[in-house]
Design a protein around this motif. Structure first.
Motif, PDB file in Angstrom:
ATOM      1  N   GLY A  49      15.567  13.234  -7.149  1.00  0.00           N
ATOM      2  CA  GLY A  49      15.329  14.126  -8.281  1.00  0.00           C
ATOM      3  C   GLY A  49      15.026  13.402  -9.579  1.00  0.00           C
ATOM      4  O   GLY A  49      14.916  14.031 -10.623  1.00  0.00           O
ATOM      5  N   TYR A  50      14.875  12.066  -9.522  1.00  0.00           N
ATOM      6  CA  TYR A  50      14.635  11.316 -10.754  1.00  0.00           C
ATOM      7  C   TYR A  50      13.396  11.813 -11.475  1.00  0.00           C
ATOM      8  O   TYR A  50      12.335  11.951 -10.884  1.00  0.00           O
ATOM      9  N   ASP A  51      13.555  12.083 -12.760  1.00  0.00           N
ATOM     10  CA  ASP A  51      12.458  12.454 -13.664  1.00  0.00           C
ATOM     11  C   ASP A  51      11.789  13.765 -13.282  1.00  0.00           C
ATOM     12  O   ASP A  51      10.815  14.154 -13.903  1.00  0.00           O
ATOM     13  N   LYS A  52      12.310  14.462 -12.277  1.00  0.00           N
ATOM     14  CA  LYS A  52      11.666  15.726 -11.882  1.00  0.00           C
ATOM     15  C   LYS A  52      11.900  16.809 -12.934  1.00  0.00           C
ATOM     16  O   LYS A  52      11.204  17.804 -12.956  1.00  0.00           O
ATOM     17  N   GLN A  53      12.929  16.605 -13.774  1.00  0.00           N
ATOM     18  CA  GLN A  53      13.253  17.671 -14.726  1.00  0.00           C
ATOM     19  C   GLN A  53      12.297  17.697 -15.910  1.00  0.00           C
ATOM     20  O   GLN A  53      12.300  18.633 -16.674  1.00  0.00           O
ATOM     21  N   ASN A  54      11.470  16.670 -16.047  1.00  0.00           N
ATOM     22  CA  ASN A  54      10.489  16.669 -17.128  1.00  0.00           C
ATOM     23  C   ASN A  54       9.509  17.821 -16.919  1.00  0.00           C
ATOM     24  O   ASN A  54       9.046  18.056 -15.811  1.00  0.00           O
ATOM     25  N   LYS A  55       9.203  18.533 -18.003  1.00  0.00           N
ATOM     26  CA  LYS A  55       8.377  19.732 -17.861  1.00  0.00           C
ATOM     27  C   LYS A  55       6.977  19.391 -17.329  1.00  0.00           C
ATOM     28  O   LYS A  55       6.328  20.200 -16.685  1.00  0.00           O
ATOM     29  N   ASP A  56       6.520  18.165 -17.591  1.00  0.00           N
ATOM     30  CA  ASP A  56       5.201  17.757 -17.113  1.00  0.00           C
ATOM     31  C   ASP A  56       5.317  16.695 -16.033  1.00  0.00           C
ATOM     32  O   ASP A  56       4.426  15.859 -15.878  1.00  0.00           O
ATOM     33  N   ALA A  57       6.422  16.731 -15.280  1.00  0.00           N
ATOM     34  CA  ALA A  57       6.722  15.644 -14.351  1.00  0.00           C
ATOM     35  C   ALA A  57       5.520  15.211 -13.516  1.00  0.00           C
ATOM     36  O   ALA A  57       5.286  14.025 -13.320  1.00  0.00           O
ATOM     37  N   ASP A  84      31.477  -1.403 -40.752  1.00  0.00           N
ATOM     38  CA  ASP A  84      32.676  -1.534 -39.909  1.00  0.00           C
ATOM     39  C   ASP A  84      32.410  -1.304 -38.433  1.00  0.00           C
ATOM     40  O   ASP A  84      33.268  -1.585 -37.608  1.00  0.00           O
ATOM     41  N   VAL A  85      31.245  -0.798 -38.089  1.00  0.00           N
ATOM     42  CA  VAL A  85      30.936  -0.654 -36.660  1.00  0.00           C
ATOM     43  C   VAL A  85      29.660  -1.439 -36.349  1.00  0.00           C
ATOM     44  O   VAL A  85      28.637  -1.267 -37.016  1.00  0.00           O
ATOM     45  N   LYS A  86      29.762  -2.302 -35.373  1.00  0.00           N
ATOM     46  CA  LYS A  86      28.623  -3.155 -35.054  1.00  0.00           C
ATOM     47  C   LYS A  86      28.597  -3.345 -33.543  1.00  0.00           C
ATOM     48  O   LYS A  86      29.598  -3.758 -32.951  1.00  0.00           O
ATOM     49  N   HIS A  87      27.506  -2.977 -32.901  1.00  0.00           N
ATOM     50  CA  HIS A  87      27.393  -3.127 -31.449  1.00  0.00           C
ATOM     51  C   HIS A  87      26.017  -3.628 -31.096  1.00  0.00           C
ATOM     52  O   HIS A  87      25.060  -3.409 -31.837  1.00  0.00           O
ATOM     53  N   LYS A  88      25.960  -4.241 -29.923  1.00  0.00           N
ATOM     54  CA  LYS A  88      24.642  -4.597 -29.395  1.00  0.00           C
ATOM     55  C   LYS A  88      24.081  -3.370 -28.682  1.00  0.00           C
ATOM     56  O   LYS A  88      24.761  -2.753 -27.867  1.00  0.00           O
ATOM     57  N   GLU A  89      22.871  -2.998 -29.012  1.00  0.00           N
ATOM     58  CA  GLU A  89      22.294  -1.782 -28.451  1.00  0.00           C
ATOM     59  C   GLU A  89      20.889  -2.048 -27.930  1.00  0.00           C
ATOM     60  O   GLU A  89      20.228  -2.994 -28.355  1.00  0.00           O
ATOM     61  N   LYS A  90      20.477  -1.160 -27.039  1.00  0.00           N
ATOM     62  CA  LYS A  90      19.083  -1.170 -26.632  1.00  0.00           C
ATOM     63  C   LYS A  90      18.370  -0.155 -27.519  1.00  0.00           C
ATOM     64  O   LYS A  90      18.662   1.041 -27.450  1.00  0.00           O
ATOM     65  N   VAL A  91      17.490  -0.622 -28.359  1.00  0.00           N
ATOM     66  CA  VAL A  91      16.793   0.251 -29.298  1.00  0.00           C
ATOM     67  C   VAL A  91      15.338   0.336 -28.867  1.00  0.00           C
ATOM     68  O   VAL A  91      14.742  -0.668 -28.482  1.00  0.00           O
ATOM     69  N   PHE A  92      14.800   1.537 -28.877  1.00  0.00           N
ATOM     70  CA  PHE A  92      13.412   1.736 -28.446  1.00  0.00           C
ATOM     71  C   PHE A  92      12.533   2.025 -29.655  1.00  0.00           C
ATOM     72  O   PHE A  92      12.805   2.946 -30.418  1.00  0.00           O
ATOM     73  N   TYR A  93      11.470   1.227 -29.793  1.00  0.00           N
ATOM     74  CA  TYR A  93      10.408   1.645 -30.710  1.00  0.00           C
ATOM     75  C   TYR A  93       9.632   2.726 -29.974  1.00  0.00           C
ATOM     76  O   TYR A  93       9.284   2.554 -28.802  1.00  0.00           O
ATOM     77  N   ALA A  94       9.371   3.851 -30.654  1.00  0.00           N
ATOM     78  CA  ALA A  94       8.706   4.934 -29.936  1.00  0.00           C
ATOM     79  C   ALA A  94       7.757   5.682 -30.855  1.00  0.00           C
ATOM     80  O   ALA A  94       7.998   5.800 -32.060  1.00  0.00           O
ATOM     81  N   ASP A  95       6.681   6.185 -30.249  1.00  0.00           N
ATOM     82  CA  ASP A  95       5.746   7.040 -30.988  1.00  0.00           C
ATOM     83  C   ASP A  95       6.343   8.430 -31.145  1.00  0.00           C
ATOM     84  O   ASP A  95       7.199   8.836 -30.354  1.00  0.00           O
ATOM     85  N   SER A  96       5.831   9.170 -32.105  1.00  0.00           N
ATOM     86  CA  SER A  96       6.309  10.546 -32.311  1.00  0.00           C
ATOM     87  C   SER A  96       6.116  11.409 -31.068  1.00  0.00           C
ATOM     88  O   SER A  96       6.876  12.340 -30.829  1.00  0.00           O
ATOM     89  N   SER A  97       5.075  11.081 -30.296  1.00  0.00           N
ATOM     90  CA  SER A  97       4.779  11.913 -29.132  1.00  0.00           C
ATOM     91  C   SER A  97       5.832  11.763 -28.031  1.00  0.00           C
ATOM     92  O   SER A  97       5.786  12.469 -27.026  1.00  0.00           O
ATOM     93  N   VAL A  98       6.780  10.853 -28.209  1.00  0.00           N
ATOM     94  CA  VAL A  98       7.773  10.617 -27.159  1.00  0.00           C
ATOM     95  C   VAL A  98       8.568  11.882 -26.835  1.00  0.00           C
ATOM     96  O   VAL A  98       8.914  12.151 -25.686  1.00  0.00           O
ATOM     97  N   PHE A  99       8.831  12.690 -27.873  1.00  0.00           N
ATOM     98  CA  PHE A  99       9.631  13.907 -27.647  1.00  0.00           C
ATOM     99  C   PHE A  99       8.903  14.847 -26.703  1.00  0.00           C
ATOM    100  O   PHE A  99       9.489  15.452 -25.828  1.00  0.00           O
ATOM    101  N   ASP A 100       7.589  14.953 -26.944  1.00  0.00           N
ATOM    102  CA  ASP A 100       6.792  15.867 -26.144  1.00  0.00           C
ATOM    103  C   ASP A 100       6.598  15.313 -24.726  1.00  0.00           C
ATOM    104  O   ASP A 100       6.885  15.989 -23.737  1.00  0.00           O
ATOM    105  N   VAL A 101       6.166  14.068 -24.629  1.00  0.00           N
ATOM    106  CA  VAL A 101       5.796  13.531 -23.324  1.00  0.00           C
ATOM    107  C   VAL A 101       7.020  13.310 -22.433  1.00  0.00           C
ATOM    108  O   VAL A 101       7.043  13.735 -21.284  1.00  0.00           O
TER     109      VAL A 101
END
Lengths: 870, 112
Positions: free
Chosen positions: A124-132, A184-201
């Protein structure tokens, strides 16, 4: 004609006939008719009709109305009731067998349901995307290597030139520190550079903020609620800021989004505007030169031939980049979004993916475990047939048809599997949290969230009930009533043979799974302990910061420490190297450059990593011949067709042959710079002037590890206090590469022990039954002077023979399957025949222990007890 | 006390079945009661009572002949069983007992 007139109101008569109890219907109707006819004569038809209606309505009362089940159902109902009564009585009478049956089935079913849920989750991976089915990820093939990544500007370029592309989006992950405004809060994170269209796609829902503006501005950031809690507590994060100290940028939170479901190929918690990453800006001039872990997703029309489309865009790119026929053409690939998790295993995947083979293997295991449990059921029911034979005889004499008896036994087995289902649900509820944390999946046992769960329950219950019950049902219902009732019925040789066959089969399955476990583990062990051509013990790996001008200074300072033996700086960590580039060498095909793996380490690499030079020399510390001196590995030597003696001094250069090509100065012994799945490829080493944002390896002297690390940290803090100190052990980071194999191994061992356990349960039950049958013969033997050990041996021999036979049958299958699996590794442990020996011994010992409980009991019992009856 | 349960209407039905002896079936019982006691009896009430009595084992039944006026449906004849007889006797004796326990005076005041 006269009779025609004397008909009471039709519909009321019908109504009466419908509601009246069938046993009463005839004579009451008779009474009604008699009265009606009299009344017609005395009072006339109209009054008689009226009175008839009143009578019918007054008869509509309890006692007269038929029971709701109806007359016909009544007898079947009581029949079925009797089936269940008998079923439960026979269960109660054989508590041991019943519990073996039910426990075995329940474990098998729990396994099976869990695996079914796991498989469903994986599929079922990624099947929930509306445009899967419309989204494709772009990848690229370079030489023999296939990458999941793409160039930064390619998405926009293609969108402008191909109207088919509806939308596209790009994401580029980096690992970086994140600091909140209160410091006071500092963590190592995975940060994504993303285009605005990421929400839609990618179908990411914003809880706060607008998808069109949230990532549009430079220095804007969106986070999940989970991260918001970590950095801002319960406060509303929108409008607040977070800082990435590594790039010294302050980001304003413009939105909160709900994370993608856990069965997505990528898990994003923090996104920042793509405008913050220079190569991702539309205005960027250098963007084409980068090829790092950056992912482009295209949305194409439904049902598009994406492979054809990929060829089209490859051809377009060739034209765009003026690639001539004699140059390597672009090979851009597209992958459907939904196939990424299970079918994609490219270089630089955004996250490690699953494997369709694991899904297949697990499904097969689930099926076989269920089959083993069903076989227990079959065996125990047919073994007990003697006890049920009389019942069958009586039922047949009374008039049961064979088909009715089959239904009876089938409904009995379905009832048992229903009980097992209840138990297996309890087991599932108990084990799912553990298995989830172990497998890193989020499998829910909530029928409301996952409607398939109910389906699994039904299918599995009926499969077990019918599959496990069908043979006993036919077997038991086939008894001849005369022979059964006469008492001359003694066992059934055909049945015994089948029982034995089934035990053989069971142990064959268990054996295959056992051998599988052993092979997986020995391969794992092999890979972890294999001589990799470099030393990974006691080695710390640090990642150097990007802006560290003083990487040499840091190296020199650390080298001074007493606990440190050697320090080197290098391009990548051995074991997971991925960098390739075009390399020209003397005598290369058509005098062109060939894409090749490259690596760079400073002069101390050989010493620190324990590598060996075969010929020539490694880079000298004082040399300034950056990019002009090369060291090649043995495989490269062979590939280039050079001999060891002529290699040193050959010309070599990056890209095409330049005006002043560099020279090969040495040949290094092969070492495993990639995953052990892969064979060693040609490798070219060169010297870098500096190693900013690359790695440093520190070989520690034996001693107190903690103190040594603390010393290194102190030095780090002194030289570059602005950067966080983080380290990893080389052997640990190397071990992480085998995560998938380790998980497979663990899964295998869990399931193989379960398979063996269920098989032994069955054997235990069967032994108890057989030995009960032969109590008298044991007693006679004892009286005649047989010793306890002789009897135990005699009793166990038969069973052990079956187990051994199963294993013999399974050996070729296990060999075939596991050999295939091992072929997937370029370096494998090979198929040792010892594994068969170990598995056989283990199987026999376990089986013997199982049976010996009963054979000991039989052998130790007092013969008088068993002989005095009769 | 719960040994024999016989309601008022049930008792009447039992008695009537006894009176009719071999000829007791639905319609004849109904008519007999209606004639003797001058009260209306519905088929429903009668059939329910008969079924209940049969279930209790006070009456037993046999299939009878089917006639034309019954549209070919058989008659169901009822007979009092031994248990039924005992139940009737019990009902009568309890009633007699109660009667005999009433002081003469009480009845006198009623009549005056």
């Amino acid at each position: 004609m006269k009779k025609e007139e004397n008909r009471p109101p039709k519909y009321f008569l019908k109504f009466f006939q419908w509601y009246c109890h069938p046993q009463l219907r005839d004579h009451i109707e008779g009474d009604l008719m008699e009265l009606y006819n009299e009344r017609v004569k005395e009072l006339g038809k109209r009054k008689a009709d009226r009175k008839f209606i009143v009578d019918v309505l007054l008869l509509f009362r309890p006692g007269i109305i038929k029971p709701t089940e109806g007359y016909k159902n009544l007898t079947t109902y009581s029949m079925i009731k009797s089936y269940y009564t008998i079923a439960f009585r026979s269960l109660k009478r054989n508590k041991l067998h019943a519990s073996i049956n039910i426990v075995g089935l329940a474990i098998g079913m729990a396994c099976c349901i869990f695996i079914a849920l796991f498989v469903q989750f994986e599929l079922g991976y990624d099947k929930q995307n509306k445009d899967a089915d419309k989204i494709f990820r772009m990848g690229i093939d370079l030489e023999a290597n296939r990458w999941a990544i793409s160039a930064f500007p390619i998405g926009a370029l293609l969108k402008d030139n191909f109207p088919e592309i509806e939308k596209f989006t790009r994401i580029k992950p980096i690992e970086t520190l994140v600091l909140n405004s209160n410091n006071d809060v500092k963590h190592k994170e995975k940060v994504f550079y993303a285009d605005s269209s990421v929400f839609d796609v990618l179908d990411i829902k914003l809880l706060k903020g607008s998808p069109t503006t949230a990532l549009a501005e430079i220095n804007s950031m969106v986070i999940t609620e989970e991260k918001s809690k970590i950095y801002f507590g319960g406060e509303d994060p929108v409008g607040k800021t977070l800082t990435l100290p590594d790039s010294k940028t302050e980001y304003k939170i413009t939105g909160v989004f709900s994370p993608l479901p856990s069965n997505s190929h990528v898990h994003i918690q923090i996104m920042v505007s793509s405008n913050n990453f220079e190569p991702m800006r539309p205005s960027s001039k250098q963007a084409w030169n980068y090829l790092t872990n950056h992912y482009t997703y295209l949305v194409l029309p439904k049902g598009v031939d994406y492979e054809g489309f990929a060829k089209k865009i490859s051809a377009f790119m060739d034209k765009y980049q003026n690639i001539t026929a004699d140059q390597t053409p672009n090979r851009i690939k597209l992958q459907p979004l939904t196939s990424i998790h299970l079918h994609s295993n490219l270089g630089l995947e955004v996250e490690p993916n699953g494997n369709i083979n694991t899904v297949y293997i697990l499904s097969a295991i689930a099926f076989f475990i269920l089959v083993i449990a069903c076989i227990n059921f079959m065996n125990l029911s047919t073994a007990q047939s003697l006890k049920r034979a009389r019942e069958v005889g009586i039922r047949k004499v009374i008039g049961s048809k064979k088909s009715q008896l089959i239904v009876q036994f089938l409904s009995e087995s379905v009832a048992i599997s229903c009980i097992a289902l209840v138990l297996s649900i309890v087991i599932l509820i108990l084990i799912t949290p553990t298995l989830n944390s172990f497998s890193g999946k989020e499998i829910v046992l909530n029928p409301i969230e996952n409607g398939y769960l109910i389906l699994f329950f039904f299918v599995i219950t009926f499969f077990v009930g019918i599959f496990g019950g069908i043979y006993p049902a036919f077997f038991l219902s086939g008894f001849q009533p005369t022979s059964v009732l006469k008492g001359s019925f003694i066992g059934n040789f055909k049945g015994q043979l089948l029982r034995k066959g089934l035990v053989v089969f069971q142990f064959a399955i268990a054996f295959v799974i056992m051998v599988g476990t052993y092979v997986v583990y020995s391969q794992l062990n092999f890979m972890q302990s294999k001589n990799l051509g470099f030393d990974r013990e006691q080695t710390l790996i640090l990642q150097l910061p990007k802006d560290s001008v003083g990487d040499v200074a840091l190296k020199n300072e650390i080298a001074k420490l007493a606990a440190v033996k050697n320090v080197t700086r290098m391009l990548e960590v051995p074991g997971k190297m991925v960098r390739t580039t075009g390399i020209w060498y003397e005598g290369s095909p058509e005098n062109k450059d060939v894409n090749m793996y490259i690596f760079s380490g400073d002069a101390d690499l050989i010493k620190t990593m324990g590598m060996t030079m075969l010929k020539g020399e490694f880079f000298r510390p004082e040399t300034k011949q950056f990019y002009k001196e090369f060291v090649i590995n043995e495989t490269a030597l062979k590939r280039f067709g050079w001999t060891m003696d002529e290699a040193v001094g050959k010309l070599m250069d990056f890209g095409e042959r330049g005006k002043e090509p560099g020279r090969v100065i040495g040949v290094i012994k092969d070492f495993h710079f990639k995953h052990l799945h892969d064979a060693i490829d040609p490798l070219v080493l060169y010297l870098e002037p500096n190693f900013e944002s690359y790695f440093m390896a520190i070989k520690l002297r034996p001693g107190n590890l903690k103190e040594s690390i603390a010393d290194v940290e102190k030095t780090w803090k002194r030289v570059i206090p602005q950067h966080e100190f983080e380290y990893q052990f080389l052997d640990e980071s190397f071990g992480k590469l085998f995560e998938q194999e380790r998980k497979l191994g663990q899964l295998f061992s869990v399931f193989s022990s379960l398979a063996l356990f269920i098989s032994c349960l069955g054997l235990f039950g069967l032994a108890s039954f057989t030995l009960e049958q032969s109590r008298k013969s044991v007693a006679v033997r004892k009286v005649m002077g047989a010793s306890v050990s002789e009897i135990v041996m005699m009793m166990s021999k038969d069973f052990l023979k079956l187990v051994l036979m199963g294993m013999l049958l399974a050996a070729p299958i296990a060999y075939f399957v596991m050999n295939r699996w091992l072929q997937g590794f370029a370096y494998n442990v090979g198929f040792g025949w010892a594994v068969f020996f170990y598995a056989t011994v283990a199987g026999l010992v376990i089986a013997f222990t199982t049976v010996s409980y009963h054979s000991m009991k039989a052998a130790l019992s007092n013969p008088v007890e068993n002989l005095k009856s009769e | 006390m719960k040994k024999y349960q016989l309601g008022e209407f049930e008792e009447i039905v039992m008695l009537t079945v006894g009176i009719l002896y071999n000829e007791a079936y639905g319609v004849s019982i109904k008519k007999e009661i209606e004639v003797r006691l001058a009260r209306k009896v519905s088929v429903g009430a009668l059939q329910t009572a008969l079924k209940r009595l049969e279930d209790k084992g006070y009456l037993k039944s046999r299939e009878g002949e089917a006639t034309e006026e019954r549209a070919g449906r058989p008659k169901k004849y009822f007979q009092i069983t031994a248990l039924g007889k005992r139940a009737m006797e019990y009902a009568k004796s309890t009633r007699d007992e109660l009667w005999s326990a009433i002081p003469k005076m009480a009845l006198k005041t009623v009549t005056t």
